[in-house]
Design a protein around this motif. Structure first.
Motif, PDB file in Angstrom:
ATOM      1  N   ARG A 157       0.831  -1.212   0.000  1.00 50.33           N
ATOM      2  CA  ARG A 157       0.000   0.000   0.000  1.00 50.33           C
ATOM      3  C   ARG A 157       0.865   1.262   0.000  1.00 50.33           C
ATOM      4  NH1 ARG A 157      -2.989  -2.332   4.779  1.00 50.33           N
ATOM      5  NH2 ARG A 157      -4.440  -3.828   3.860  1.00 50.33           N
ATOM      6  N   ILE A 286      -8.124  -4.942  -4.038  1.00 47.24           N
ATOM      7  CA  ILE A 286      -8.394  -3.657  -3.380  1.00 47.24           C
ATOM      8  C   ILE A 286      -7.845  -3.633  -1.961  1.00 47.24           C
ATOM      9  CG2 ILE A 286     -10.685  -4.269  -2.444  1.00 47.24           C
ATOM     10  CD1 ILE A 286     -11.565  -1.419  -3.288  1.00 47.24           C
ATOM     11  N   THR A 289      -4.499  -2.145  -1.831  1.00 48.67           N
ATOM     12  CA  THR A 289      -4.363  -0.743  -2.222  1.00 48.67           C
ATOM     13  C   THR A 289      -5.035   0.204  -1.242  1.00 48.67           C
ATOM     14  OG1 THR A 289      -6.317  -0.942  -3.638  1.00 48.67           O
ATOM     15  CG2 THR A 289      -4.167  -1.294  -4.668  1.00 48.67           C
ATOM     16  N   LYS A 290      -6.225  -0.189  -0.752  1.00 48.23           N
ATOM     17  CA  LYS A 290      -6.976   0.697   0.118  1.00 48.23           C
ATOM     18  C   LYS A 290      -7.293   0.080   1.467  1.00 48.23           C
ATOM     19  CE  LYS A 290      -9.237   2.993  -3.777  1.00 48.23           C
ATOM     20  NZ  LYS A 290     -10.522   3.338  -4.411  1.00 48.23           N
TER      21      LYS A 290
END
Length: 292
Positions: A157, A286, A289-290
Motif C-alpha cells: 500500500r 483492493i 491498495t486501500k
C-alpha cells in the motif's frame, strides 16, 4: 432441506476470516445457523437469519445457551488452552458432531514439522474430542492465502519494497473461501464424519513468486528484497509472539528447495478445483491498495 427439521449449527469464530464465510455457506445450503461471539455489536455484521449468542471459550458455562438444541459445532479455538477440556466436555454433552479447524501438524513435510505451540494445542484438543466419542471431522489448512494481507499489504500500500526472509521458501496457499466451503460441507453431510483432511491450494509457489503474483493482480511490479532472519525478528518484535516468529522462520528455512505439500482434499470434497493464489489475489486486489 427444511430448516425446521434441521438442528442448527453453532459457529465459533463467527466473525473471523473462515467462520464468517462458513455462516454464508451453511445458510446457502439451507442449514439454520447460530453464531457465538464475545462482542454484542458483532451481531450487526451477521445476516439477519443468524441467531447470535454471547459466549466466551474461556468461560465454558457461557456456551450452554448456544449449545442447547444445536446439532453440530464448528470449533475454531481462539483462546488460551486452559479451558479446552471443559469446553469439549460441554460440546459432547449437547451436540452430536464437531468440525475442528486444526493444523497439518501430522503431515510429514518439513514445513509442518517445526516446533509449534499452536500445533501442540491443536493436537491436545483433537485428543480431547476423540476421547468424548463425538462424531468429528478435522480440517487442517496449510498456509492461508490471506496471511499475505497481514504480511505484505502494508508495504505494498505504501509503494515500498517487500522485504521478507526466505523468499525461496515454497508453500501452497489455500483460499480461505475453500476452507470455509469444506467446513460447511462437513458440518451438514454425514459422509465426512471421521474424516481428517489437509487442505492446500493447487500449486507450490515461492514467497517471492507470491509477491510477484500480487503485483500482477495490481497491474504493477512489486520489488522483493531478501531480509535476514534477525532483521525479521527485529521488525516483528512486540507485534507477534517470539515463539510464532521462531516457528515461521524455522518452517520457511525447512521449505527452501522443497516443493510444497499439495493435496486433493478441497477438490475431493467440493467437486471443484481449489482456487489459485492468482485468483485469490485478483479478488482481493483492493485490500492491497486501500485496505480491507
Amino acid at each position: 432441506m427444511n430448516q425446521t427439521d434441521t438442528p442448527p449449527v453453532l459457529v465459533t469464530g463467527a466473525t473471523g476470516r473462515v467462520g464468517r464465510v462458513v455462516i454464508d455457506q451453511l445458510l446457502d445450503a439451507g442449514v439454520p445457523v447460530r453464531a457465538l461471539t464475545r462482542r454484542s455489536e458483532a451481531a450487526a455484521t451477521l445476516p439477519a437469519q443468524v441467531e447470535v449468542f454471547a459466549g466466551d471459550l474461556t468461560v465454558p458455562e457461557t456456551l450452554d445457551p448456544a449449545l442447547n438444541g444445536a446439532g453440530a459445532v464448528f470449533l475454531v479455538w481462539t483462546a488460551p488452552p486452559q479451558t479446552a477440556e471443559a469446553v469439549v466436555e460441554r460440546l459432547a454433552s449437547h451436540v452430536r458432531r464437531v468440525v475442528f479447524l486444526s493444523s497439518p501438524h501430522q503431515t510429514p513435510h518439513p514445513f509442518f514439522q517445526q516446533p509449534n505451540p499452536m500445533a501442540v494445542m491443536h493436537a491436545d484438543i483433537e485428543r480431547l474430542i476423540a476421547a468424548t466419542g463425538l462424531e468429528s471431522t478435522i480440517i487442517r489448512p496449510g498456509m492461508f492465502a490471506s496471511n499475505s494481507l497481514a504480511w505484505w499489504a502494508p508495504a505494498i500500500r505504501a509503494g515500498e519494497v517487500v522485504r521478507w526472509p526466505y523468499g525461496a521458501a515454497e508453500s501452497a496457499p489455500v483460499d480461505d473461501r475453500d476452507i470455509a466451503a469444506v467446513a460447511a460441507r462437513t458440518l451438514h453431510q454425514d459422509r465426512y464424519v471421521g474424516g481428517d483432511y489437509v487442505l492446500t491450494g493447487p500449486e507450490s509457489l515461492t514467497q517471492a513468486a507470491q509477491v510477484g503474483i500480487i503485483g500482477e493482480a495490481l497491474g504493477r511490479r512489486i520489488a522483493f528484497e531478501e531480509m535476514t532472519p534477525d532483521e525479521f525478528r527485529s521488525a516483528w518484535e512486540g507485534t507477534v509472539p517470539s515463539s510464532a516468529v521462531d516457528m515461521l522462520l524455522a518452517a520457511w528455512s525447512a521449505a527452501v528447495g522443497q516443493p510444497a505439500c499439495i493435496t486433493t482434499a478441497v477438490a475431493d470434497i467440493l467437486g471443484t478445483a481449489p482456487q489459485t493464489f492468482r485468483q485469490w489475489a485478483v479478488d482481493h486486489a483492493i485490500a492491497f491498495t486501500k485496505g480491507s
